[in-house]
Design an enzyme around this catalytic site. Structure first.
Site, PDB file in Angstrom:
ATOM      1  N   GLU A 192       7.799   2.551  -5.951  1.00 16.86           N
ATOM      2  CA  GLU A 192       7.857   2.141  -4.541  1.00 16.86           C
ATOM      3  C   GLU A 192       7.974   3.363  -3.642  1.00 16.86           C
ATOM      4  OE1 GLU A 192       7.378   0.440  -2.163  1.00 16.86           O
ATOM      5  OE2 GLU A 192       8.182  -1.579  -2.215  1.00 16.86           O
ATOM      6  N   ASP A 193       7.580   3.205  -2.398  1.00 20.37           N
ATOM      7  CA  ASP A 193       7.779   4.270  -1.427  1.00 20.37           C
ATOM      8  C   ASP A 193       9.219   4.274  -0.908  1.00 20.37           C
ATOM      9  OD1 ASP A 193       7.400   1.807  -0.194  1.00 20.37           O
ATOM     10  OD2 ASP A 193       5.961   2.521   1.289  1.00 20.37           O
TER      11      ASP A 193
ATOM     12  N   PHE B 134      13.279   4.205  11.345  1.00 22.21           N
ATOM     13  CA  PHE B 134      11.931   3.873  10.888  1.00 22.21           C
ATOM     14  C   PHE B 134      11.169   5.161  10.616  1.00 22.21           C
ATOM     15  CE2 PHE B 134       7.620   2.343  10.778  1.00 22.21           C
ATOM     16  CZ  PHE B 134       7.783   1.211   9.988  1.00 22.21           C
TER      17      PHE B 134
ATOM     18  N   ASP C  99       3.662   3.622   6.751  1.00 21.55           N
ATOM     19  CA  ASP C  99       2.856   3.408   7.951  1.00 21.55           C
ATOM     20  C   ASP C  99       3.645   2.743   9.056  1.00 21.55           C
ATOM     21  OD1 ASP C  99       3.000   0.862   6.502  1.00 21.55           O
ATOM     22  OD2 ASP C  99       1.623   0.139   8.045  1.00 21.55           O
TER      23      ASP C  99
ATOM     24  N   LYS D 194      16.996   3.643   1.711  1.00 21.67           N
ATOM     25  CA  LYS D 194      17.662   3.507   3.015  1.00 21.67           C
ATOM     26  C   LYS D 194      18.808   2.519   2.831  1.00 21.67           C
ATOM     27  CE  LYS D 194      14.420   3.142   6.560  1.00 21.67           C
ATOM     28  NZ  LYS D 194      13.691   2.231   7.485  1.00 21.67           N
TER      29      LYS D 194
ATOM     30  N   ASP E 177      14.387  -0.606   1.529  1.00 20.92           N
ATOM     31  CA  ASP E 177      15.026  -0.738   2.839  1.00 20.92           C
ATOM     32  C   ASP E 177      16.025  -1.896   2.778  1.00 20.92           C
ATOM     33  OD1 ASP E 177      15.479  -0.455   5.569  1.00 20.92           O
ATOM     34  OD2 ASP E 177      13.681  -1.521   6.164  1.00 20.92           O
TER      35      ASP E 177
ATOM     36  N   ARG F  40      -0.156   7.070   7.512  1.00 23.90           N
ATOM     37  CA  ARG F  40       0.052   7.142   6.066  1.00 23.90           C
ATOM     38  C   ARG F  40      -0.343   8.502   5.502  1.00 23.90           C
ATOM     39  NH1 ARG F  40       1.072   1.945   4.030  1.00 23.90           N
ATOM     40  NH2 ARG F  40      -0.054   0.239   5.011  1.00 23.90           N
TER      41      ARG F  40
ATOM     42  N   LYS G 143       0.822  -1.207   0.000  1.00 24.11           N
ATOM     43  CA  LYS G 143       0.000   0.000   0.000  1.00 24.11           C
ATOM     44  C   LYS G 143       0.858   1.260   0.000  1.00 24.11           C
ATOM     45  CE  LYS G 143      -3.291  -2.218   3.169  1.00 24.11           C
ATOM     46  NZ  LYS G 143      -3.719  -2.200   4.570  1.00 24.11           N
ATOM     47  N   GLY G 144       2.096   1.137   0.456  1.00 21.75           N
ATOM     48  CA  GLY G 144       2.925   2.307   0.761  1.00 21.75           C
ATOM     49  C   GLY G 144       3.074   3.333  -0.340  1.00 21.75           C
TER      50      GLY G 144
END
Ligand code: IMP
Ligand code: MG
Length: 170
Positions: free
Chosen positions: A94-95, A147, A154, A126, A98, A160, A38-39
């Site tokens: 993508e958001d 984080f 989220d 990241k 990581d 969000r 969902k990001g």
């Protein structure tokens, strides 16, 4: 909430630049944007409205975190694409990258469907947390290994909707 890392203005500026680069590269191609739910939905919604060209949109839903703040390494496809991507120019949106586990899995899965091209656009990177190498073709910001929440990101489905990206301090 911790401190604001990427402001609303920073995000808007990055989107203008990313949209410019994407438009130059895909102007005469039939582009399919694929948002990773969902990001990425907020980033994708803003990015697509900054693209002065024709394109189509589809979504994939994956789950890589079991609800905590560290990657489990297990990627589950919750919703697959509706589109047949064979011979299509696919840009995955993508958001954040990581550990890279989700993206390296997704890129491999999509490549097997033989798209004409497959690239990655991520708002955030990241790199200090990387476990699997992932090359990001269009990147907004490199962020520290903390984080983050907001602008689609989220913590257990909360935050969000924040218009900026902030660090989380519990
Ligand atoms: P990776 O597989 O570890 O690269 O994680 C990818 C996914 O984990 C991203 O698409 C996000 O949904 C989520 N994620 C990674 N870092 C963060 C964060 O700092 N805040 C919120 N979600 C994150
Ligand atoms: Mg995500």
């Amino acid at each position: 909430m911790g401190r604001i890392l990427v402001t609303e203005e920073d995000i808007a500026g990055a989107i203008e630049e990313l949209a410019g680069a994407i438009t130059r590269d895909y102007l005469h191609k039939r582009l399919l944007l694929v948002g990773v739910l969902k990001g990425s939905f907020i980033f994708l919604a803003d990015l697509m409205r900054a693209l002065p060209m024709e394109f189509e949109v589809d979504f994939l839903a994956v789950s890589s975190y079991g609800g905590g703040t560290t990657s489990s390494g297990t990627v589950r496809i919750l919703k697959d694409l509706d589109t047949n991507i064979q011979d299509r120019h696919v840009l995955l949106v993508e958001d954040i990258v990581d550990s890279g586990l989700t993206l390296s899995y997704l890129m491999r899965m999509l490549k097997a469907r033989r798209p004409a091209s497959l690239r990655l656009c991520s708002l955030l990177d990241k790199p200090a947390s990387r476990k699997k190498e992932v090359s990001i073709d269009y990147l907004g910001f490199t962020v520290p290994s903390e984080f983050l929440v907001g602008y689609g990101l989220d913590l257990q489905e909360k935050y969000r909707g924040l218009p900026y990206i902030a660090t989380w301090q519990g």
